[in-house]
Motif scaffolding. Structure first.
Motif, PDB file in Angstrom:
ATOM      1  N   UNK A  59       0.832  -1.201   0.000  1.00 33.50           N
ATOM      2  CA  UNK A  59       0.000   0.000   0.000  1.00 33.50           C
ATOM      3  C   UNK A  59       0.869   1.255   0.000  1.00 33.50           C
ATOM      4  N   UNK A  60       1.911   1.255   0.810  1.00 35.27           N
ATOM      5  CA  UNK A  60       2.806   2.411   0.880  1.00 35.27           C
ATOM      6  C   UNK A  60       3.513   2.648  -0.444  1.00 35.27           C
ATOM      7  N   UNK A  61       4.069   1.604  -1.011  1.00 34.73           N
ATOM      8  CA  UNK A  61       4.810   1.755  -2.266  1.00 34.73           C
ATOM      9  C   UNK A  61       3.882   2.037  -3.435  1.00 34.73           C
ATOM     10  N   UNK A  62       2.675   1.470  -3.405  1.00 38.69           N
ATOM     11  CA  UNK A  62       1.700   1.783  -4.441  1.00 38.69           C
ATOM     12  C   UNK A  62       1.316   3.248  -4.409  1.00 38.69           C
ATOM     13  N   UNK A  63       1.093   3.774  -3.211  1.00 40.60           N
ATOM     14  CA  UNK A  63       0.774   5.198  -3.056  1.00 40.60           C
ATOM     15  C   UNK A  63       1.953   6.060  -3.496  1.00 40.60           C
ATOM     16  N   UNK A  64       3.163   5.653  -3.125  1.00 37.88           N
ATOM     17  CA  UNK A  64       4.384   6.388  -3.493  1.00 37.88           C
ATOM     18  C   UNK A  64       4.491   6.458  -5.016  1.00 37.88           C
ATOM     19  N   UNK A  65       4.239   5.329  -5.676  1.00 33.90           N
ATOM     20  CA  UNK A  65       4.313   5.273  -7.135  1.00 33.90           C
ATOM     21  C   UNK A  65       3.232   6.154  -7.765  1.00 33.90           C
TER      22      UNK A  65
END
Length: 82
Positions: A59-65
């Motif tokens: 979730x964190x990396x998806x949001x970051x992307x």
């Protein structure tokens, strides 16, 4: 170390280098180079999560992307309108 582990570590390194450069005033966080580094870094981390899935990290990396991609789209849109 597996290939997905190496990809994830490269992603972490890329994001951290971009963040450190921005914090040091060497890289503008709103410019394409910084946004692209964050997008690629997050993508590499997401790739590594395909092997050992972790929902909160994904979730964190998806949001970051997505935030990085939105910034790149905004820049591209501004350039097209000129």
């Amino acid at each position: 170390m597996t290939l997905t582990d190496a990809a994830g570590l490269c992603g972490v390194l890329l994001i951290l280098v971009a963040y450190a450069a921005a914090a040091a005033g060497k890289l503008d966080p709103q410019r394409p180079a910084s946004l692209a580094a964050n997008l690629v870094g997050a993508g590499l981390i997401l790739l590594s999560l395909a092997k050992d899935f972790n929902l909160s990290a994904a979730a964190m990396e998806g949001a970051w992307a997505l935030v990085s991609l939105a910034g790149l789209v905004r820049i591209g849109w501004k350039r097209l309108r000129r």
